[in-house]
Design a protein around this motif. Sequence first.
Motif, PDB file in Angstrom:
ATOM      1  N   PRO A  42       0.411  -1.370   0.064  1.00  0.00           N
ATOM      2  CA  PRO A  42       0.182   0.577  -0.278  1.00  0.00           C
ATOM      3  C   PRO A  42       0.720   1.012  -0.084  1.00  0.00           C
ATOM      4  O   PRO A  42       0.736   2.295  -0.564  1.00  0.00           O
ATOM      5  CB  PRO A  42      -1.061  -0.203   0.836  1.00  0.00           C
ATOM      6  CG  PRO A  42      -0.890  -1.812   1.403  1.00  0.00           C
ATOM      7  CD  PRO A  42       0.372  -2.399   1.002  1.00  0.00           C
ATOM      8  N   ILE A  43       2.155   1.162   0.986  1.00  0.00           N
ATOM      9  CA  ILE A  43       2.626   2.582   0.728  1.00  0.00           C
ATOM     10  C   ILE A  43       3.337   2.403  -0.278  1.00  0.00           C
ATOM     11  O   ILE A  43       3.438   3.898  -1.132  1.00  0.00           O
ATOM     12  CB  ILE A  43       3.640   1.926   1.909  1.00  0.00           C
ATOM     13  CG1 ILE A  43       3.401   1.755   2.833  1.00  0.00           C
ATOM     14  CG2 ILE A  43       4.704   3.482   1.882  1.00  0.00           C
ATOM     15  CD1 ILE A  43       4.340   1.861   4.351  1.00  0.00           C
ATOM     16  N   ALA A  44       3.679   1.236  -1.044  1.00  0.00           N
ATOM     17  CA  ALA A  44       4.085   1.928  -2.457  1.00  0.00           C
ATOM     18  C   ALA A  44       3.231   1.867  -3.421  1.00  0.00           C
ATOM     19  O   ALA A  44       3.429   2.878  -4.362  1.00  0.00           O
ATOM     20  CB  ALA A  44       4.537   0.080  -2.879  1.00  0.00           C
ATOM     21  N   ALA A  45       2.238   1.521  -3.117  1.00  0.00           N
ATOM     22  CA  ALA A  45       0.658   2.057  -4.491  1.00  0.00           C
ATOM     23  C   ALA A  45       1.014   3.838  -4.160  1.00  0.00           C
ATOM     24  O   ALA A  45       0.802   3.993  -5.052  1.00  0.00           O
ATOM     25  CB  ALA A  45      -0.232   1.773  -3.900  1.00  0.00           C
ATOM     26  N   LEU A  46       0.581   3.953  -3.002  1.00  0.00           N
ATOM     27  CA  LEU A  46       0.285   5.575  -2.731  1.00  0.00           C
ATOM     28  C   LEU A  46       1.988   6.804  -3.139  1.00  0.00           C
ATOM     29  O   LEU A  46       1.391   7.191  -3.906  1.00  0.00           O
ATOM     30  CB  LEU A  46       0.392   5.919  -0.924  1.00  0.00           C
ATOM     31  CG  LEU A  46       0.292   7.090  -0.284  1.00  0.00           C
ATOM     32  CD1 LEU A  46      -1.234   7.739  -1.401  1.00  0.00           C
ATOM     33  CD2 LEU A  46       0.208   7.475   0.965  1.00  0.00           C
ATOM     34  N   TYR A  47       2.624   5.884  -3.055  1.00  0.00           N
ATOM     35  CA  TYR A  47       4.020   6.675  -3.994  1.00  0.00           C
ATOM     36  C   TYR A  47       3.770   6.843  -5.267  1.00  0.00           C
ATOM     37  O   TYR A  47       3.778   7.899  -5.747  1.00  0.00           O
ATOM     38  CB  TYR A  47       4.964   5.598  -3.302  1.00  0.00           C
ATOM     39  CG  TYR A  47       6.113   6.270  -3.430  1.00  0.00           C
ATOM     40  CD1 TYR A  47       6.844   7.806  -3.224  1.00  0.00           C
ATOM     41  CD2 TYR A  47       7.182   5.393  -4.185  1.00  0.00           C
ATOM     42  CE1 TYR A  47       7.722   8.179  -4.169  1.00  0.00           C
ATOM     43  CE2 TYR A  47       8.496   6.406  -5.687  1.00  0.00           C
ATOM     44  CZ  TYR A  47       8.576   7.575  -4.958  1.00  0.00           C
ATOM     45  OH  TYR A  47      10.107   8.078  -5.241  1.00  0.00           O
ATOM     46  N   LEU A  51       3.244  10.362  -7.334  1.00  0.00           N
ATOM     47  CA  LEU A  51       3.886  10.427  -8.189  1.00  0.00           C
ATOM     48  C   LEU A  51       3.504  10.888  -9.527  1.00  0.00           C
ATOM     49  O   LEU A  51       3.440  11.565 -10.856  1.00  0.00           O
ATOM     50  CB  LEU A  51       5.165   9.599  -9.069  1.00  0.00           C
ATOM     51  CG  LEU A  51       6.077   9.138  -7.189  1.00  0.00           C
ATOM     52  CD1 LEU A  51       6.937   7.882  -7.853  1.00  0.00           C
ATOM     53  CD2 LEU A  51       7.276  10.386  -7.859  1.00  0.00           C
ATOM     54  N   TYR A  52       2.418  10.158  -9.790  1.00  0.00           N
ATOM     55  CA  TYR A  52       1.656  10.473 -10.776  1.00  0.00           C
ATOM     56  C   TYR A  52       0.772  11.914 -11.005  1.00  0.00           C
ATOM     57  O   TYR A  52       0.312  12.232 -12.489  1.00  0.00           O
ATOM     58  CB  TYR A  52       0.632   9.115 -11.270  1.00  0.00           C
ATOM     59  CG  TYR A  52       1.378   8.387 -12.078  1.00  0.00           C
ATOM     60  CD1 TYR A  52       0.128   7.975 -13.790  1.00  0.00           C
ATOM     61  CD2 TYR A  52       1.799   6.964 -11.671  1.00  0.00           C
ATOM     62  CE1 TYR A  52       0.631   7.704 -14.459  1.00  0.00           C
ATOM     63  CE2 TYR A  52       1.723   6.049 -12.637  1.00  0.00           C
ATOM     64  CZ  TYR A  52       1.991   6.062 -13.895  1.00  0.00           C
ATOM     65  OH  TYR A  52       2.306   5.573 -15.063  1.00  0.00           O
ATOM     66  N   GLN A  53       0.325  12.683  -9.973  1.00  0.00           N
ATOM     67  CA  GLN A  53      -0.314  13.555 -10.145  1.00  0.00           C
ATOM     68  C   GLN A  53       1.289  14.621  -9.868  1.00  0.00           C
ATOM     69  O   GLN A  53       0.788  16.116 -10.178  1.00  0.00           O
ATOM     70  CB  GLN A  53      -0.150  13.872  -8.084  1.00  0.00           C
ATOM     71  CG  GLN A  53      -1.382  13.086  -8.397  1.00  0.00           C
ATOM     72  CD  GLN A  53      -2.965  13.345  -9.232  1.00  0.00           C
ATOM     73  OE1 GLN A  53      -3.143  14.646  -9.176  1.00  0.00           O
ATOM     74  NE2 GLN A  53      -3.633  11.810  -9.313  1.00  0.00           N
ATOM     75  N   THR A  54       2.946  14.267  -9.548  1.00  0.00           N
ATOM     76  CA  THR A  54       3.575  15.553  -9.473  1.00  0.00           C
ATOM     77  C   THR A  54       3.944  15.003 -10.330  1.00  0.00           C
ATOM     78  O   THR A  54       4.783  16.245 -10.880  1.00  0.00           O
ATOM     79  CB  THR A  54       4.408  15.472  -8.182  1.00  0.00           C
ATOM     80  OG1 THR A  54       4.722  13.749  -8.664  1.00  0.00           O
ATOM     81  CG2 THR A  54       3.204  15.994  -7.365  1.00  0.00           C
ATOM     82  N   HIS A  55       4.097  14.347 -11.947  1.00  0.00           N
ATOM     83  CA  HIS A  55       4.893  14.341 -12.722  1.00  0.00           C
ATOM     84  C   HIS A  55       4.029  13.920 -14.024  1.00  0.00           C
ATOM     85  O   HIS A  55       3.115  13.629 -14.202  1.00  0.00           O
ATOM     86  CB  HIS A  55       6.076  12.926 -12.652  1.00  0.00           C
ATOM     87  CG  HIS A  55       6.617  13.320 -11.525  1.00  0.00           C
ATOM     88  ND1 HIS A  55       6.639  13.611 -10.285  1.00  0.00           N
ATOM     89  CD2 HIS A  55       8.071  13.762 -11.420  1.00  0.00           C
ATOM     90  CE1 HIS A  55       7.927  13.341  -9.532  1.00  0.00           C
ATOM     91  NE2 HIS A  55       8.676  13.962 -11.068  1.00  0.00           N
ATOM     92  N   SER A  56       4.742  14.106 -15.228  1.00  0.00           N
ATOM     93  CA  SER A  56       3.485  14.316 -16.658  1.00  0.00           C
ATOM     94  C   SER A  56       4.678  13.160 -17.002  1.00  0.00           C
ATOM     95  O   SER A  56       5.715  12.933 -17.526  1.00  0.00           O
ATOM     96  CB  SER A  56       4.481  15.483 -17.648  1.00  0.00           C
ATOM     97  OG  SER A  56       3.938  14.520 -18.738  1.00  0.00           O
ATOM     98  N   VAL A  57       3.842  12.129 -17.452  1.00  0.00           N
ATOM     99  CA  VAL A  57       3.787  10.632 -17.371  1.00  0.00           C
ATOM    100  C   VAL A  57       3.578  10.108 -18.320  1.00  0.00           C
ATOM    101  O   VAL A  57       2.436  10.371 -18.770  1.00  0.00           O
ATOM    102  CB  VAL A  57       3.516   9.556 -16.389  1.00  0.00           C
ATOM    103  CG1 VAL A  57       3.835   8.083 -16.429  1.00  0.00           C
ATOM    104  CG2 VAL A  57       3.785   9.811 -14.944  1.00  0.00           C
TER     105      VAL A  57
END
Length: 301
Positions: A42-47, A51-57
């Motif tokens: 769950p921690i890895a999923a939240l991380y 990242l998807y909210q703060t980076h252009s992927v």
Amino acid sequence: MWIGFTLLAAFMQAWRNALQSKLSQDVSITGVTLARFIAAGPIAALYLAILYQTHSVPKLSFSNTFYLYIAQASLMQIIATALMVKLFTLKNYAVGAGLAKSEAIVAAVFGLMFFGVQLTALGWAGVAVGALAVMVLSGAFKLNSASRLSNESKGSYSWSTVLLGLACGSAFALTSLSVREASLQLQGPYMVRAAWVLLLVISSQTLILVSYLLLKQRQTLVKLWRNKQLTLAVSVTSCIGSIGWFSAMTLESVPLVKTLGQIEVFFMLLIGRYWLKQPNTKSDVLGLLLIAVAALLVIWG
């Protein structure tokens, strides 16, 4: 950036190893191995979501080769963790974890042979000094009363223990090399690539170990629940450490990351001395100095 991620990883891994050492007093090797992963998913999923909210992927493509490296990393890390927990039962915490740090030299050799990794002369010198530091910390040598380095002759040094340490280091090296190769199969920001690898590896490991324990050792799951605070601490420190390792290995070659990562031994000695109350010897201090030299050589290289 890779240096910062490596230092974070080394610090968190030192604490995770100490917590695992404590947990191993009441829980089986398989259970302690699972404790590393059980709450990390769950921690890895939240991380990854952050990242998807703060980076252009960009849209990612997951190939069969990528999944092959994920499977290899997952299995090798399970084996490596189990072997390291076994080392904790044979030696004290700092020595057991120190033996596992043979990973750096093994990673350099495997990387050269199978993954096309190239190191500078200073980089190789750092790996060699790091390997010597591991031997000193393992007890292969000790300082006598005259403060000279000599072979230990009283039989407390066990080659079977060292071989176990080398097997553990080899499994960790294959894990790290597989993680880097998996990350390189993806496109996009390095932190996102590393986070995807982390999430899939942890999820695979949790599924494998929980399934095994449900079939073979259900009582171990009960013991993990009884030690839930310690189990959670192991998972959290493990996940944060893995974020550091996976990010660093996405940016830089594994032998360099893992050799610099041997600064973890410094943290291990402090934790062993002041938290686990395990005294340090002159050989420990010498090994620590060699670790520092190895880290500097890697950075300069």
